[in-house]
Write an enzyme that holds these catalytic residues in place. Sequence first.
Site, mmCIF file in Angstrom:
data_model
loop_
_atom_site.group_PDB
_atom_site.id
_atom_site.type_symbol
_atom_site.label_atom_id
_atom_site.label_comp_id
_atom_site.label_asym_id
_atom_site.label_seq_id
_atom_site.Cartn_x
_atom_site.Cartn_y
_atom_site.Cartn_z
ATOM 1 N N HIS A 161 0.870 -1.323 -0.037
ATOM 2 C CA HIS A 161 0.231 0.071 -0.207
ATOM 3 C C HIS A 161 0.972 1.267 0.752
ATOM 4 O O HIS A 161 0.287 2.386 0.579
ATOM 5 C CB HIS A 161 -0.664 -0.248 1.453
ATOM 6 C CG HIS A 161 -1.590 -1.215 1.780
ATOM 7 N ND1 HIS A 161 -2.775 -1.253 0.886
ATOM 8 C CD2 HIS A 161 -1.422 -2.397 2.346
ATOM 9 C CE1 HIS A 161 -3.094 -2.469 1.808
ATOM 10 N NE2 HIS A 161 -2.424 -3.287 1.447
ATOM 11 N N SER A 288 15.668 21.276 -16.183
ATOM 12 C CA SER A 288 13.700 21.998 -16.663
ATOM 13 C C SER A 288 14.891 23.275 -16.485
ATOM 14 O O SER A 288 15.498 23.751 -16.826
ATOM 15 C CB SER A 288 13.511 21.953 -14.675
ATOM 16 O OG SER A 288 13.203 23.464 -15.515
ATOM 17 N N LYS A 294 16.459 21.252 -10.748
ATOM 18 C CA LYS A 294 15.961 20.282 -11.364
ATOM 19 C C LYS A 294 17.019 18.941 -11.968
ATOM 20 O O LYS A 294 17.819 19.346 -12.904
ATOM 21 C CB LYS A 294 15.030 20.485 -11.876
ATOM 22 C CG LYS A 294 13.706 21.072 -11.320
ATOM 23 C CD LYS A 294 13.170 20.002 -10.331
ATOM 24 C CE LYS A 294 11.989 19.137 -10.880
ATOM 25 N NZ LYS A 294 11.655 19.437 -11.468
ATOM 26 N N GLU A 301 10.084 7.518 -16.876
ATOM 27 C CA GLU A 301 8.973 8.615 -16.645
ATOM 28 C C GLU A 301 8.983 8.007 -18.038
ATOM 29 O O GLU A 301 7.544 7.893 -18.469
ATOM 30 C CB GLU A 301 8.884 10.179 -16.588
ATOM 31 C CG GLU A 301 9.335 10.452 -14.894
ATOM 32 C CD GLU A 301 9.436 12.017 -14.886
ATOM 33 O OE1 GLU A 301 8.448 13.291 -14.697
ATOM 34 O OE2 GLU A 301 10.839 12.456 -15.388
ATOM 35 N N TYR A 328 -7.312 -13.147 -46.445
ATOM 36 C CA TYR A 328 -7.471 -11.539 -46.591
ATOM 37 C C TYR A 328 -7.986 -10.844 -46.693
ATOM 38 O O TYR A 328 -8.835 -10.149 -47.775
ATOM 39 C CB TYR A 328 -5.982 -11.875 -47.363
ATOM 40 C CG TYR A 328 -5.320 -10.243 -47.248
ATOM 41 C CD1 TYR A 328 -3.773 -10.156 -46.651
ATOM 42 C CD2 TYR A 328 -5.482 -8.705 -48.296
ATOM 43 C CE1 TYR A 328 -3.702 -8.652 -46.504
ATOM 44 C CE2 TYR A 328 -4.804 -8.133 -47.821
ATOM 45 C CZ TYR A 328 -3.734 -7.605 -47.445
ATOM 46 O OH TYR A 328 -3.175 -6.397 -47.642
ATOM 47 N N LYS A 336 0.707 -3.581 -39.642
ATOM 48 C CA LYS A 336 2.425 -3.360 -39.020
ATOM 49 C C LYS A 336 2.304 -2.026 -38.029
ATOM 50 O O LYS A 336 3.444 -2.561 -37.688
ATOM 51 C CB LYS A 336 2.619 -3.252 -40.819
ATOM 52 C CG LYS A 336 3.432 -4.309 -40.859
ATOM 53 C CD LYS A 336 3.668 -4.432 -42.574
ATOM 54 C CE LYS A 336 2.646 -4.409 -43.914
ATOM 55 N NZ LYS A 336 0.872 -5.483 -43.482
HETATM 56 N N1 ARG Z 1 0.668 -3.531 -48.215
HETATM 57 C C1 ARG Z 1 -0.628 -5.054 -48.400
HETATM 58 C C2 ARG Z 1 -0.214 -5.411 -46.506
HETATM 59 O O1 ARG Z 1 0.683 -5.254 -45.730
HETATM 60 C C3 ARG Z 1 0.107 -6.350 -48.441
HETATM 61 C C4 ARG Z 1 -0.740 -7.260 -49.429
HETATM 62 C C5 ARG Z 1 -2.054 -6.831 -50.467
HETATM 63 N N2 ARG Z 1 -2.124 -7.743 -50.642
HETATM 64 C C6 ARG Z 1 -3.517 -7.815 -51.491
HETATM 65 N N3 ARG Z 1 -4.392 -8.192 -52.101
HETATM 66 N N4 ARG Z 1 -3.597 -6.038 -51.662
HETATM 67 O O2 ARG Z 1 -1.380 -5.414 -46.520
#
Ligand code: ARG
Length: 469
Positions: A161, A288, A294, A301, A328, A336
């Site tokens: 605590h 600072s 400081k 942080e 897909y 990404k």
């Molecule tokens: N730049 C696309 C991605 O990162 C690659 C795959 C694209 N595939 C497609 N059928 N358009 O997902």
Amino acid sequence: MKKKSSQPVSRSGRFTSGPSADVARFSESISFDWRLWQHDILGSMAHASMLHKIGVLSKKELADILKGLEEIGQEISDGQFTWKPELEDVHMNIESELTRRYPAGAKLHTSRSRNDQVALDVRMWVRDEIIALTQEIKELQKSLVALGEKYREVIIPGYTHLQRAQPVFFAHHLLAYVEMLERDGARLADCFPRVNICPLGSGAIAGSTLPLDREFVAEYLQFVDSKGAAVVSQNSMDAVCDRDFMIEYCSAGALIAMHLSRLAEDVIIWVTAEFGFIRISDSYTTGSSLMPQKKNPDIAELTRGKTGRVYGNLVALLTLLKGLPMTYNRDLQEDKERLFDTSDTVRGSVRLMSGMFQNISVNAANCQKAASDPSLLATDLADYLVRKGMPFRKAHHAVGEIVALAEKKEKTLSGLSIQDYKTVSKEFGPDVLEVFNLQKAMSLKNLVGAPGTEQVAAQLARWRNKLGA
Ligand code: ARG
């Protein structure tokens, strides 16, 4: 066939015009997926070598493709390669340039789709990140163990605590984080085999009519199990849209960030004037712009602060996937940046925290002052009574009365006289004040995992061995 020079290869034939500038800007991924270039090239080399093996590419064609990919790789690495946003992504940028140089490049995409290509690239990328992060975690563990070793005599109050609870060795506190980090490493190792599966050969969704040698590609790219056998995905539909491995990695990353954030919080508390347990050297602190006195623990942080985005990335990925029908969908391109950000942030935090711990010194006098508060040994005092045969609940009550008495008399627990003790319980003997000998108290806590003198020394030795420190 009308073909504009800026037409991506994926649009030639079917489309009469290129995308509008706004559409192109909205859909490009080269601004971030260029980072996959090494893995993309390696994947293409493996695929080309396999195409040669099954007779799709002649020896000369394979040689041209490998040479072209190598040249392009070198140019990218030297910063000489021009990425073209109109070619959308890393896959088409590299393939287009290859084909421009060597006509055989037009055969490279045989039985391959960007769907299985990108799945391959990110798996290879995550694999490398796991290996690097695992090593960085180990370095942080070493930094913590080294600091614990250096100040192995130092005792601080342990807190619950955020109130002083019981004394512990400073090293014991640090080793708690070493344990957490060990679990983090184990989680990464656990997800590795689920990352290390080769999806190439799945095509866009349904594999290929050509007799691809998937195992050859897998072995070429080291998608192998502990016995060296090729590991290839078993369902083409799953393979092109599975991002579980990425979520597992980002989830392990979120836990690591959480652990680092807690460690950062301890550092931030310890470095305050109020605690004064540690100092961080100038190279890991900032000043600072206004207050000349400081010295701020910014690395800690920022580490604490960056945890938010790592959690955010995980939630973004989970949300990204939740509504996707098979297989897909272009939504997946959004994976990404979240993945890269988690990896960059977590790896950076681990590295910086490790560096910071190599730049921390302990103020032993302040620690000793805090740890020698006798009330920290109130539980030991109750154990004293238990040793004399008193039930723990009664002992707890009696010590509570002692604490109240000390408060009333404005004394510490060790400042009370034996007579004071006797007014609460006859069981208190002349040896009662020995309970407050801190060194002795620490020598008594030697259960496995406890912060006793011998136990902490044994744990430090165990970690030193394990980490090869
Ligand atoms: N730049 C696309 C991605 O990162 C690659 C795959 C694209 N595939 C497609 N059928 N358009 O997902």
